[in-house]
Structure formats: structure tokens, C-alpha cells
Write a protein that holds these residues in place. Structure first.
Motif, PDB file in Angstrom:
ATOM      1  N   VAL A 107     -19.141 -37.809 -81.429  1.00  0.00           N
ATOM      2  CA  VAL A 107     -17.972 -37.914 -80.563  1.00  0.00           C
ATOM      3  C   VAL A 107     -18.248 -37.187 -79.248  1.00  0.00           C
ATOM      4  N   ALA A 108     -18.154 -37.911 -78.140  1.00  0.00           N
ATOM      5  CA  ALA A 108     -18.414 -37.345 -76.820  1.00  0.00           C
ATOM      6  C   ALA A 108     -17.143 -36.654 -76.311  1.00  0.00           C
ATOM      7  N   LEU A 109     -17.221 -35.342 -76.168  1.00  0.00           N
ATOM      8  CA  LEU A 109     -16.098 -34.563 -75.659  1.00  0.00           C
ATOM      9  C   LEU A 109     -16.331 -34.188 -74.202  1.00  0.00           C
ATOM     10  N   SER A 110     -15.348 -33.553 -73.595  1.00  0.00           N
ATOM     11  CA  SER A 110     -15.436 -33.194 -72.183  1.00  0.00           C
ATOM     12  C   SER A 110     -16.513 -32.142 -71.944  1.00  0.00           C
ATOM     13  N   GLU A 111     -17.040 -32.131 -70.739  1.00  0.00           N
ATOM     14  CA  GLU A 111     -18.032 -31.130 -70.383  1.00  0.00           C
ATOM     15  C   GLU A 111     -17.417 -29.738 -70.489  1.00  0.00           C
ATOM     16  N   GLY A 112     -18.140 -28.846 -71.147  1.00  0.00           N
ATOM     17  CA  GLY A 112     -17.654 -27.489 -71.336  1.00  0.00           C
ATOM     18  C   GLY A 112     -16.865 -27.278 -72.603  1.00  0.00           C
ATOM     19  N   SER A 113     -16.540 -28.354 -73.318  1.00  0.00           N
ATOM     20  CA  SER A 113     -15.800 -28.226 -74.573  1.00  0.00           C
ATOM     21  C   SER A 113     -16.753 -27.907 -75.716  1.00  0.00           C
ATOM     22  N   ALA A 114     -16.298 -27.066 -76.644  1.00  0.00           N
ATOM     23  CA  ALA A 114     -17.101 -26.693 -77.806  1.00  0.00           C
ATOM     24  C   ALA A 114     -16.266 -26.881 -79.060  1.00  0.00           C
ATOM     25  N   LEU A 115     -16.783 -27.659 -79.997  1.00  0.00           N
ATOM     26  CA  LEU A 115     -16.076 -27.981 -81.234  1.00  0.00           C
ATOM     27  C   LEU A 115     -16.749 -27.282 -82.406  1.00  0.00           C
ATOM     28  N   SER A 116     -15.942 -26.680 -83.275  1.00  0.00           N
ATOM     29  CA  SER A 116     -16.462 -26.059 -84.491  1.00  0.00           C
ATOM     30  C   SER A 116     -15.522 -26.370 -85.643  1.00  0.00           C
ATOM     31  N   VAL A 117     -15.973 -26.086 -86.866  1.00  0.00           N
ATOM     32  CA  VAL A 117     -15.146 -26.298 -88.044  1.00  0.00           C
ATOM     33  C   VAL A 117     -14.848 -24.943 -88.665  1.00  0.00           C
ATOM     34  N   VAL A 118     -13.684 -24.826 -89.285  1.00  0.00           N
ATOM     35  CA  VAL A 118     -13.289 -23.593 -89.964  1.00  0.00           C
ATOM     36  C   VAL A 118     -13.618 -23.773 -91.447  1.00  0.00           C
ATOM     37  N   PRO A 119     -14.734 -23.218 -91.925  1.00  0.00           N
ATOM     38  CA  PRO A 119     -15.195 -23.521 -93.287  1.00  0.00           C
ATOM     39  C   PRO A 119     -14.176 -23.203 -94.366  1.00  0.00           C
ATOM     40  N   GLU A 120     -13.507 -22.047 -94.260  1.00  0.00           N
ATOM     41  CA  GLU A 120     -12.611 -21.662 -95.352  1.00  0.00           C
ATOM     42  C   GLU A 120     -11.354 -22.527 -95.411  1.00  0.00           C
ATOM     43  N   THR A 127      -2.635 -32.591 -97.873  1.00  0.00           N
ATOM     44  CA  THR A 127      -3.601 -33.687 -97.891  1.00  0.00           C
ATOM     45  C   THR A 127      -4.564 -33.632 -96.713  1.00  0.00           C
ATOM     46  N   MET A 128      -4.753 -32.462 -96.125  1.00  0.00           N
ATOM     47  CA  MET A 128      -5.722 -32.294 -95.052  1.00  0.00           C
ATOM     48  C   MET A 128      -7.137 -32.290 -95.605  1.00  0.00           C
ATOM     49  N   ALA A 129      -8.089 -32.654 -94.755  1.00  0.00           N
ATOM     50  CA  ALA A 129      -9.494 -32.603 -95.133  1.00  0.00           C
ATOM     51  C   ALA A 129     -10.211 -31.442 -94.482  1.00  0.00           C
ATOM     52  N   ALA A 130      -9.838 -31.096 -93.259  1.00  0.00           N
ATOM     53  CA  ALA A 130     -10.553 -30.054 -92.531  1.00  0.00           C
ATOM     54  C   ALA A 130      -9.700 -29.521 -91.401  1.00  0.00           C
ATOM     55  N   LEU A 131     -10.149 -28.393 -90.867  1.00  0.00           N
ATOM     56  CA  LEU A 131      -9.534 -27.794 -89.688  1.00  0.00           C
ATOM     57  C   LEU A 131     -10.634 -27.553 -88.667  1.00  0.00           C
ATOM     58  N   CYS A 132     -10.451 -28.108 -87.478  1.00  0.00           N
ATOM     59  CA  CYS A 132     -11.439 -27.956 -86.406  1.00  0.00           C
ATOM     60  C   CYS A 132     -10.864 -27.109 -85.279  1.00  0.00           C
ATOM     61  N   LEU A 133     -11.727 -26.348 -84.638  1.00  0.00           N
ATOM     62  CA  LEU A 133     -11.347 -25.516 -83.500  1.00  0.00           C
ATOM     63  C   LEU A 133     -12.070 -26.017 -82.264  1.00  0.00           C
ATOM     64  N   LEU A 134     -11.329 -26.149 -81.184  1.00  0.00           N
ATOM     65  CA  LEU A 134     -11.903 -26.614 -79.932  1.00  0.00           C
ATOM     66  C   LEU A 134     -11.627 -25.603 -78.825  1.00  0.00           C
ATOM     67  N   SER A 135     -12.663 -25.227 -78.082  1.00  0.00           N
ATOM     68  CA  SER A 135     -12.523 -24.379 -76.899  1.00  0.00           C
ATOM     69  C   SER A 135     -12.840 -25.229 -75.684  1.00  0.00           C
ATOM     70  N   ALA A 136     -12.043 -25.093 -74.632  1.00  0.00           N
ATOM     71  CA  ALA A 136     -12.220 -25.936 -73.453  1.00  0.00           C
ATOM     72  C   ALA A 136     -11.783 -25.173 -72.204  1.00  0.00           C
ATOM     73  N   THR A 137     -11.971 -25.811 -71.071  1.00  0.00           N
ATOM     74  CA  THR A 137     -11.669 -25.161 -69.792  1.00  0.00           C
ATOM     75  C   THR A 137     -10.181 -25.003 -69.559  1.00  0.00           C
ATOM     76  N   ASP A 138      -9.372 -25.903 -70.094  1.00  0.00           N
ATOM     77  CA  ASP A 138      -7.922 -25.822 -69.906  1.00  0.00           C
ATOM     78  C   ASP A 138      -7.226 -26.611 -70.997  1.00  0.00           C
ATOM     79  N   ALA A 139      -5.897 -26.450 -71.087  1.00  0.00           N
ATOM     80  CA  ALA A 139      -5.138 -27.080 -72.165  1.00  0.00           C
ATOM     81  C   ALA A 139      -5.120 -28.596 -72.048  1.00  0.00           C
ATOM     82  N   ARG A 140      -5.128 -29.135 -70.838  1.00  0.00           N
ATOM     83  CA  ARG A 140      -5.157 -30.587 -70.676  1.00  0.00           C
ATOM     84  C   ARG A 140      -6.422 -31.163 -71.305  1.00  0.00           C
ATOM     85  N   THR A 141      -7.533 -30.456 -71.148  1.00  0.00           N
ATOM     86  CA  THR A 141      -8.797 -30.923 -71.716  1.00  0.00           C
ATOM     87  C   THR A 141      -8.754 -30.879 -73.234  1.00  0.00           C
ATOM     88  N   VAL A 142      -8.153 -29.827 -73.800  1.00  0.00           N
ATOM     89  CA  VAL A 142      -8.019 -29.769 -75.257  1.00  0.00           C
ATOM     90  C   VAL A 142      -7.224 -30.958 -75.763  1.00  0.00           C
TER      91      VAL A 142
END
Length: 494
Positions: free
Chosen positions: A384-397, A417-432
Motif C-alpha cells: 500500500v503506497a502511503l504519503s511521503e513521510g508517513s510511517a505505518l506500524s502494527v501493534v503486536p499485542e 471482531t477486529m483483526a489488528a491495530l495499526c499505528l500511523l505517523s504522518a506530517t499532519d492530521a489530514r495526511t493521516v
């Protein structure tokens, strides 16, 4: 050095985050009422002076258990970040003479008492009725306008929420919600202290939300949360978090920090949150207050919790505003001086933005995925191509292991019924917001097909009807269905 007893149960911020920050402030002892997530079980031993997991017999009188353990370790403070242990810990702190949420903690836990308290205070909220039996629900349904929302009074994470669109759905909604609460208890997502809590419900009108007057951009959900703390009975708002639109009935999909509200509108929201928290009479605890945004500047209180927001709310605040809320609360409970923000922080105070996304098997319109897929974070990260400067990670627990089949989303099951939780860091809230929209669209296409041939195929359910948050469901809305909780990640109440 001071000593702190942390009571762990399902829900709340990731345990690894909490342990690291609490252990930096005091000698930390852990009372584990829920099994420790495998991702943090090893580190718990090195961070904590002791880790105790009581057996079922010891949990019979939870307050006495907490008091006994606190006395055994010489605790100077006792706290929890779990919705399900808030009342027990508050009562234990009262018995021990320690700082805590106080005797009003139950008002921030039981949605019936919460709404009655706000009603007496004249605060804006949906019309409601408390219900304890099917006959109560029938009577309430005759008095409130359709559609209406049935909630379990002590639930979290939208568990057991049911939209009732017509009289013929009342009995099935009641049966379904009772079954969901029973199944949730087996998974550990249930009140741990109050007897018969699973039998308490509230039904309320569904107010019409709107975002156009509140946000400059499209794509935001029609409610926000105000994160804060009560210290010595004084409320300190910290910041606001925004949302993506919920998934039917009202399951949260994503939280984004900060919320992009103009300063004047943020001040209005914070003022209502302050009134809500003050009315409850809390003393020393984190707070998480959800507020519905409507047309013509209208707002309604959804609920308040006597603890910080769950999922990644606390880590998001730390990343964006450089505030370690866990450590600050520990310091306060230990009697140390803490410089709480003088006002609620906003976009102008933020360094970038962060958001958390709950992976559910529904697309951006709320429709069920066409086929079953296996969860694989590495595939998502690479495809998945995200915005420049964005960093995606998963919360294992808070996520299923890679290779696990994504559960079919069941509306009444909410976050169960969730499968996972992902965390995204970005330059601003619009980008998130933009990147999360991209992710939701891409997930059913990039995740590999399910390898478990015995996994049931998605079947029509309320999730297959496009969800329009805060508006009346279509008149053809299906009868509520019973969920099949399949996921076992750590629970994450909002």
C-alpha cells in the motif's frame, strides 16, 4: 523510591507502553487479572518488581484482592487503565486511603447512572431509557423515536450495540445483546467487579450528526473525544482526537490526533466536556469524553470514562504533543507536582500527527468484504503506497498473528471482531485521514486469500448495508445477528 501497584485487565493503552512508563517513575508491581499479551509477557518480568496472576477463587472479592496485594507490596499508589477494573480499583483506593477516581467512579462506568447524572445537570445528550428486561425494552421502544440504539450499560468498544429500526426488531435485539455480553465475558471483555452488570442496558435515541460546520475537510466522523485528567477534583483537558466515520452500528474504525477543529469550535467542545466531567464528581483519574457533533452547532454527550482513552490514544498524544500521560498520572497519584496543560492543546501545538486504525472486514462504505482474507502486516506495509513521510506500524499485542484469517465483522460484536491495530505517523492530521482512507480501500485487495478452507464465507448482515453514521438506517435493515467472536487480540475500548 515509591511503589505502585498496576492492576491489568483487558482494554486500555497497550500494556507494554504503560509498563515502560510507569516503571520509570516507581517500583512497579503488576496484578494481572487478564493474561498478559505474549508480546509483553517477557518484558513484564524485567520491568516489574513482581507479577501476580490470581486464580479464580482469589478474584471472587476483587476489591479485597487489590487491597491485600497493595498492602503486601507497600503500594503508595494503585491504578488501572482498563475500563473493566476502574470501579474495583477506585473502591480499593478508597479503602486504602490512596488517591483515585473516588466514589463517583461508577457514574463514569454505568451508562444509566451517567445519563441520569447529566440529565439532572441539564446537559445535552440523547433521550434515553434504562432497561433491565425485555419488557422494559418494549416499553422504552414505544416511547422513543425509531431508529434507536440499544447499549449494554457496562460494555466498551461498542460491544452489544444494536440499532433497532422497527418494533419487530425489539425482541431479537434484546436476545442478541444478551448473548453478546455473555460471549464477551468469556473473552474477558466484561465488568470485573459489579454483579449482574451484563444484565444492565440503556436504549437511546440516535441523534443526527453532521461534520460540514465543524471540519474544513471531508472524511471525518461526526464525533470527537476530549482526552483529559482530573487532579484533586480539578478537570484538565489535554487535547482532542478526531475520528473516521464509524462502522454500523457505531463501531470505531480510526482515531486521529489532533482533531482538526478551529480554535473556537474546540473551545466549545472542551466546555461541554468540562461540564460533563464536573457533573460526575471524579477526583483523581484520566478521562476520555466522547461528544457527538451536529448541525447548527449542536452537540450531545455520548459518554465519559474515568480512565484515559484506549487503543493508541495515549501513545498518539505522547508522539504528537510530547506528553507522557501515564508517567504524569503516576506522578500525580504519588503526590508529586505535575504541570498539566493550561488549556486543551490543538493543531497549532502539534508536532505532526498520529492515528490508529482498527482492521475490520468491511470496506469504506461499511460493506462486508467479498471474500475471506488472511491478516499479513508485511504485505500491507509493502503493497500500500502511503504519503511521503508517513510511517505505518502494527501493534503486536493488539493484533492477530500474521497468517490468521480476518474475522467476519459482526455489528453486535463491535471491536471483538477486529483483526489488528495499526499505528500511523504522518506530517499532519489530514495526511493521516487520507492514508487511512487509502488503507481501508486497499486491505481487501492486497491481503492474501484465506488459507483456512473451513472458514465460513461472509454472509449478509447489518455490515453489508452502507453505514451512514448518526442517520436513520435504511428501512430494510436486517434483524440483528449474533456475533461469532473469533479474534483474541488484547481488547481495546475506545
Amino acid at each position: 523510591m515509591s511503589t505502585v501497584l498496576l492492576v491489568h485487565a483487558k482494554g486500555g493503552p497497550p500494556l507494554g507502553h504503560v509498563l515502560a512508563r510507569a516503571a520509570a517513575r516507581a517500583d512497579l508491581h503488576l496484578l494481572a487479572l487478564s493474561e498478559l499479551p505474549p508480546a509483553v509477557a517477557a518484558s513484564a518480568g524485567s520491568l516489574c518488581a513482581s507479577v501476580v496472576a490470581p486464580d479464580d477463587a482469589e478474584r471472587h472479592d476483587l476489591v479485597s484482592l487489590i487491597v491485600s496485594r497493595a498492602e503486601a507490596v507497600g503500594a503508595d499508589a494503585v491504578l488501572t487503565f482498563s475500563e473493566y477494573a476502574v470501579v474495583a480499583v477506585a473502591e480499593a483506593c478508597e479503602a486504602l486511603g490512596l488517591a483515585g477516581a473516588g466514589g463517583a467512579a461508577g457514574l463514569a462506568r454505568d451508562k444509566r447512572m451517567m445519563r441520569h447524572t447529566w440529565l439532572r445537570a441539564g446537559l445535552a445528550q440523547p433521550e434515553f431509557r434504562a432497561v433491565a428486561t425485555r419488557d422494559d425494552l418494549r416499553e422504552a421502544a414505544a416511547a422513543l423515536p425509531y431508529p434507536m440504539l440499544l447499549k449494554a450499560a457496562w460494555s466498551a468498544g461498542s460491544t452489544a450495540h444494536q440499532i433497532i429500526s422497527a418494533p419487530e426488531q425489539v425482541d431479537s435485539a434484546w436476545r442478541c445483546s444478551r448473548e453478546v455480553m455473555a460471549e464477551s465475558a468469556l473473552l474477558g471483555y466484561a465488568e470485573l467487579h459489579v454483579a449482574e452488570a451484563d444484565a444492565h442496558f440503556v436504549v437511546e435515541e440516535i441523534v443526527t450528526g453532521a461534520t460540514e460546520e465543524w471540519f474544513e475537510d471531508t472524511g471525518w466522523g461526526d464525533y470527537v473525544s476530549v482526552e483529559g485528567v482530573v487532579a484533586d477534583g480539578v478537570y484538565h483537558p489535554v487535547c482532542l482526537s478526531g475520528r473516521m466515520p464509524t462502522v454500523e452500528p457505531f463501531t470505531e474504525r480510526a482515531s486521529i490526533t489532533p482533531a482538526l477543529l478551529p480554535d473556537d469550535l474546540q473551545e466549545r467542545v472542551v466546555a461541554l466536556a468540562r461540564d460533563a466531567v464536573d457533573a460526575l464528581g471524579l477526583r483523581d483519574c484520566g478521562t476520555h469524553t466522547e461528544i457527538k457533533l451536529g448541525p447548527d452547532g449542536r452537540m450531545w454527550l455520548i459518554e465519559t470514562a474515568a480512565r484515559f482513552g484506549g487503543a493508541m490514544t495515549v501513545p498518539q498524544i505522547e508522539e504528537v504533543f510530547q506528553l507522557d500521560l501515564v508517567g504524569m498520572l503516576v506522578d500525580h497519584l504519588l503526590g508529586r507536582t505535575v504541570d498539566w496543560p493550561a488549556r486543551a492543546l490543538g493543531p497549532g501545538d502539534a508536532r505532526g500527527a498520529a492515528g490508529s486504525l482498527v482492521v475490520l472486514a468491511v470496506d469504506g462504505d461499511g460493506a462486508a468484504w467479498r471474500d475471506r482474507r488472511d491478516w499479513d502486516f508485511a504485505v500491507v506495509r509493502d503493497a500500500v503506497a502511503l504519503s511521503e513521510g508517513s510511517a505505518l506500524s502494527v501493534v503486536p499485542e493488539s493484533s492477530l498473528p500474521d497468517g490468521s484469517t480476518v474475522p467476519v465483522y459482526e455489528p453486535a460484536g463491535g471491536a471483538n471482531t477486529m483483526a489488528a491495530l495499526c499505528l500511523l505517523s504522518a506530517t499532519d492530521a489530514r495526511t493521516v485521514l487520507r492514508d487511512f482512507t487509502t488503507l481501508v480501500r486497499a486491505l481487501p485487495e492486497v491481503l492474501p486469500p484465506a488459507t483456512d478452507a473451513t472458514a465460513p464465507s461472509p454472509s449478509p448482515s447489518p455490515a453489508s448495508t452502507p453505514t451512514v453514521p448518526a442517520r436513520a438506517p435504511r428501512s430494510s435493515a436486517p434483524t440483528p445477528t449474533r456475533p461469532r467472536p473469533a479474534a483474541e487480540p488484547e481488547g481495546i475500548p475506545a
